[in-house]
Design a protein around this motif. Structure first.
Motif: not given
Length: 443
Positions: A238-264
């Motif tokens: 669950t990289p989204s949890a790690t991302i949210s702890k490390s950076f204060h970013i929007s939910k939309q960008l968080q989902d896009e980073l997760l999608f990009a990682r899963m389909h990198r």
């Protein structure tokens, strides 16, 4: 008000979308013989076009939302058509004008604008047609392909037959620009007024309840990020949890980073293929063809047949599509091989007094080989690019827990990231090639 057949309407709407860009590319040999940049012209034009495309993708991705009404989309499309048509008129007048110290600056600025309008047309037109039946999407794609093929065929005729009859490049541009009033007419008379104020949410609900909303359209809705055959195995974390702890970013960008990682893996291949086939190779093509004895004909056939082959290769996805990672890897390997050959043609040192390479550069066989390689690269990338987007739209399993609106949002996210990967790869390739050409670092 007169209501045209909707399929015919969308064919006419898509007709001029890429006609000026592909038309300029198909007529590259005519431009290179006149303009001071000569056979280095493709590097300049590709930099302008990829920069315009990248800007358009960024603007379109962040300005259009799922709540944009059909009426607002029509206004946006009208403005894009008006700007592009104005650019076409100016191209027919100023394409051969140069500025100090000997650069075709008017052509570059107009090509940047036309490239941006073409990329915005992709975004707005397909967003617009997504509110209607699946057959209308096919009609729009047919219209875009018809415009590209018509530009390529007209350039071939202009460079081989019509030029001697007084059919100049200016007249050529004027004929291409004449397709825009057809699109404006179709957009104005082809859409019923009662649909103007439907938002994307209402439109999807309308399609879901309609008998015309067939299984193909239903399958096209993308699920939320989940592990698929193109995901990496470690994506079950669950990289989204790690991302949210490390950076204060929007939910939309968080989902896009997760999608990009899963389909990198797939996105990385898309980036690399665009870097080669949509960046380096087209930037070098006029430089490579310029080294041949019959350079104007070699370049004319290369770019003209490219514009004809590209939509044909894309249409082949109707019968067979790459659906496995090994298919895309195989395509990438072929693209690397063909691209390496064209780069060698552009960089190998050649002395006309030395007969070792005479068979390649002064005979017809070498030019035919370059034309074949370039057309194959264009066809392969067009096919692969279409397969990637159709994979994101059709091949992934739908999550029944998501609403239709949420699924539509996932499709938009996938298209956005795939488009950014394509345009950023193309831009990087064109920038590198541009600096190699202008600094005379090539052979």
């Amino acid at each position: 008000m007169l209501i045209l057949n909707k399929n015919f309407t969308f064919i006419l709407l898509g007709l001029p979308s890429w006609v000026l860009v592909d038309g300029t590319w198909a007529a590259l040999s005519q431009l290179a013989e006149v303009l001071p940049e000569g056979y280095s012209l493709s590097a300049y034009l590709m930099l302008c076009m990829t920069l315009g495309n990248l800007c358009a993708v960024l603007i379109g991705s962040f300005s259009l939302s799922k709540n944009t009404s059909l009426h607002d989309l029509k206004i946006i499309i009208h403005r894009i058509l008006a700007i592009a048509m104005t650019g076409g008129v100016f191209l027919s007048i100023f394409w051969q004008y140069t500025t100090y110290p000997g650069f075709a600056l008017p052509l570059y600025l107009l090509f940047f604008i036309c490239g941006g309008c073409a990329a915005l047309s992709n975004i707005t037109h397909f967003t617009f047609v997504s509110r209607y039946e699946a057959a209308n999407t096919t009609a729009l794609a047919v219209g875009m392909a018809s415009g590209s093929m018509s530009a390529g065929l007209l350039a071939l005729l202009q460079g081989t037959v019509l030029e001697s009859s007084g059919f100049s490049v200016s007249i050529y541009y004027a004929v291409l620009t004449a397709t825009f009033p057809l699109a404006v007419f179709a957009l104005h008379y082809g859409i019923p007024d009662m649909l103007h104020n439907i938002s994307i949410t209402d439109s999807y609900s309308h399609h879901t309840e309609s008998k015309e909303y067939d299984d193909v359209t239903t399958k096209s809705l993308l699920p939320p990020p989940q592990c698929s055959k193109y995901c990496n195995e470690d994506n079950n974390s669950t990289p989204s949890a790690t991302i949210s702890k490390s950076f204060h970013i929007s939910k939309q960008l968080q989902d896009e980073l997760l999608f990009a990682r899963m389909h990198r893996t797939l996105l990385s291949l898309q980036f690399f293929n665009a870097f080669l086939a949509y960046g380096i190779v087209p930037s070098l093509i006029s430089f490579a063809c310029g080294r041949f004895a019959h350079r104007n004909k070699v370049l004319l056939y290369a770019t003209g047949f490219y514009c004809v082959m590209d939509p044909l290769a894309k249409s082949f996805t109707l019968f067979f599509r790459a659906t496995q990672l090994k298919h895309f890897l195989f395509i990438t390997a072929i693209l690397c091989t063909l691209s390496s050959f064209l780069v060698l043609c552009a960089t190998l040192p050649y002395d006309s007094s030395n007969g070792d390479m005479k068979w390649l550069y002064e005979g017809y066989g070498g030019g035919a080989t370059v034309v074949t390689a370039y057309v194959c690269i264009g066809g392969l990338f067009g096919y692969s690019n279409t397969c990637v987007f159709r994979y994101f739209k059709e091949e992934m399993q739908i999550d029944d827990g998501l609403s239709v609106e949420e699924q539509a949002g996932e499709v938009q996210r996938a298209y956005k990231l795939a488009g950014l990967a394509t345009q950023s790869g193309a831009f990087l390739g064109s920038v590198i090639t541009f600096f190699l050409v202008v600094t005379n670092s090539l052979g």
